[in-house]
Write an enzyme that holds these catalytic residues in place. Structure first.
Site, PDB file in Angstrom:
ATOM      1  N   GLU A 266       1.000  -1.091   0.112  1.00  0.00           N
ATOM      2  CA  GLU A 266      -0.273   0.072   0.007  1.00  0.00           C
ATOM      3  C   GLU A 266       0.860   1.196   0.028  1.00  0.00           C
ATOM      4  OE1 GLU A 266      -3.730   1.833   2.606  1.00  0.00           O
ATOM      5  OE2 GLU A 266      -2.148   0.665   3.779  1.00  0.00           O
ATOM      6  N   LYS A 342      -9.867   1.439  -1.731  1.00  0.00           N
ATOM      7  CA  LYS A 342     -10.079   1.301  -0.356  1.00  0.00           C
ATOM      8  C   LYS A 342     -11.171   1.503   0.229  1.00  0.00           C
ATOM      9  CE  LYS A 342      -7.381   1.559   4.026  1.00  0.00           C
ATOM     10  NZ  LYS A 342      -5.826   1.965   4.438  1.00  0.00           N
ATOM     11  N   CYS A 376      -5.329  -3.056   3.174  1.00  0.00           N
ATOM     12  CA  CYS A 376      -4.915  -2.904   4.468  1.00  0.00           C
ATOM     13  C   CYS A 376      -5.962  -2.900   5.629  1.00  0.00           C
ATOM     14  CB  CYS A 376      -4.284  -1.460   4.721  1.00  0.00           C
ATOM     15  SG  CYS A 376      -3.240  -1.140   6.008  1.00  0.00           S
TER      16      CYS A 376
END
Length: 512
Positions: A266, A342, A376
């Site tokens: 990321e 995300k 993440c």
């Protein structure tokens, strides 16, 4: 942004004939090109065995194969005899060997690993049909330079086979897993560099024939996917080319190891900010990073095609209107580009970078089946992994960027939980090192891993591979998708099947 062409390997049909003839004229400028009749004959004789590689609709690669009996494939023969003069007319439907009559690649596209893709198409065909193996007459162009020292081509062949000499073609094919069996004398008289000779190269299908028990498996089962994860060290850079050169280094290494996917961390692209030499405030820094998007997409897409590997490119900030999203781009080796936003920005991302969360979660189709991406913090929300698994994903990729051991372990423990509760593989990748002039990306901690369910067919501790703590490195593992399917149906526990739909369910934006 202008749409770039795709690279596809597909079955050849009559619409490709003129392109194949034109390609042969470019590949063999000193010899007569194939005629339309020869290409038509090859396609009509064995349509399943003839492939083209197209790039933007143009034919840039071609592979023609035929079926022959074992006694024909493994004995002395010439190219004219076995190919029927180039028409494929010696095709025998009851043949038990796949014989490669031709592979050619456009000289202008040799960096796209088209030959490798065509060979892989042949290998899949051999496995699908349960044939004994693949054979072909391999050129020995190095013979011309060594002819004085080895007037008899047999001695040249033996010197290369034994490792005393290197032939640019024969040595490459041997390294790729093909066995040099015997010298084919006067195989192709027009091949002056090889003295008109060739070497019979064979690969024996490890699942067929008397050798199945001891034949080394050099070609993976279609249900086995090799994945690589890059634990990347952040570095302060002076030139963007240093960034792309380093990324390409690891992508190429993963490709050389035969990986189907390579995962990057990321926010790995924020290293580009260090090239400016000035630390900007967080909001200005992330806005500046979005200006790299077009170049970033173009360069990574080209890498995926050139290295013949699917790149799960961590994440990169993308601006849409006035909002900025943290986006994972997935660059497939045929040139297709997919994205996954995300969904859950962390509190720090929202406060420092004003990152907005995406609204759509879906699997991404690849040549190895559907995959899922959770960036993440998204791995800490079980609903996302469950939806991706329900949609068919058996591998989930989790690029992360964490600055402390606590943050890393949150993602790590949750990723392991996602692997167990969804009976799937989870691949993580993180950054290590420091960036002294990039706001909010000062330090990083990582211990990348390739995680599995915890059941008898998998690693006992649920870890297929694990990186050393805070060391720049690459980890690789083979993941058997059939084992996941077995575990979901017959495992010691069956988390997906045993859900209580009568008690609970998650309802998604699309009604699912």
């Amino acid at each position: 942004m202008q749409q770039k062409p795709r690279l596809d390997v597909i079955a050849a049909d009559l619409s490709h004939v003129d392109g194949i003839v034109a390609l042969s004229a470019r590949v063999y400028p000193e010899e007569p090109p194939y005629t339309r009749g020869q290409i038509l004959g090859q396609i009509h004789a064995f349509p399943d065995g003839v492939f083209v590689a197209t790039y933007g609709g143009t034919v840039v690669g071609y592979a023609a194969s035929t079926l022959v009996r074992e006694r024909t494939a493994l004995s002395q023969h010439t190219w004219d005899e076995i190919s029927g003069g180039g028409y494929g007319s010696q095709f025998f439907a009851g043949g038990d060997w796949l014989y490669g009559m031709e592979v050619m690649v456009s000289p202008d596209h040799r960096r796209l690993r088209i030959g490798k893709r065509l060979y892989q198409a042949r290998e899949r065909l051999c496995l699908e049909r349960g044939l004994k193996g693949i054979a072909f007459g391999g050129r020995i162009p190095g013979y011309r330079r060594q002819r004085k020292a080895h007037p008899d081509p047999q001695s040249y062949f033996e010197a290369v086979r034994d490792g005393d000499l290197r032939d640019p073609v024969l040595s490459f094919q041997a390294k790729a897993g093909f066995e040099p069996l015997l010298l084919l004398r006067n195989y192709a008289p027009e091949d002056l560099a090889s003295g008109g000779h060739a070497v019979l190269m064979v690969w024996r299908n490890p699942h067929a024939g008397d050798w199945a028990d001891d034949q080394p498996l050099t070609r993976r089962d279609p249900e086995q996917v090799r994945v690589a994860s890059v634990q990347l060290k952040a570095a302060t850079l002076s030139d963007p080319e240093d960034f792309y050169r380093n990324v390409d280094y690891f992508v190429n290494i993963a490709s050389e190891y035969g990986a189907d996917f390579v995962l990057l961390p990321e926010y790995f692209s924020l290293q580009l900010l260090s090239c400016d030499g000035v630390e900007l405030p967080p909001l200005e820094a992330i806005d500046r990073a979005t200006t790299f998007t077009e170049e970033f997409i173009s360069r990574l897409r080209d890498m995926a095609i050139a290295r013949a590997i699917n790149i799960v490119a961590g994440s990169h900030p993308v601006k849409r209107g006035d909002d900025i999203y943290n986006v994972c781009h997935v660059f497939l080796r045929d040139g297709t580009v997919h994205t996954q936003d995300k969904i859950h920005p962390t509190p720090d991302e929202r406060a420092s970078f004003n990152i907005k969360g995406g609204d759509v979660v879906d699997v991404i189709p690849t040549d190895c089946g559907p995959i899922g991406v959770m960036v993440c913090y998204d791995a800490e929300f079980p609903e996302l992994a469950r939806r991706l698994s329900d949609e068919g994903a058996r591998i989930l990729f989790v690029p992360q960027n964490t600055d402390t051991v606590h943050g890393h372990l949150r993602v790590r423990y949750c990723s392991q939980a996602r692997a167990i509760e969804n009976q799937c593989y989870v691949v993580t990748s993180g950054m290590t090192g420091n960036l002294d002039n990039v706001s909010n990306i000062d330090i990083q901690y990582s211990k990348a891993a390739i995680l599995t369910p915890c059941d008898f067919p998998f690693a006992r501790d649920g870890i297929a591979a694990e990186a050393s703590e805070n060391v720049e490195m690459l980890i690789v593992a083979d993941l058997n998708l059939a084992t996941v399917s077995w575990a979901r149906a017959q495992g010691s526990v069956r988390n997906l099947r045993d859900r209580r739909f009568d008690l609970y369910r998650t309802r998604w934006y699309d009604g699912g």
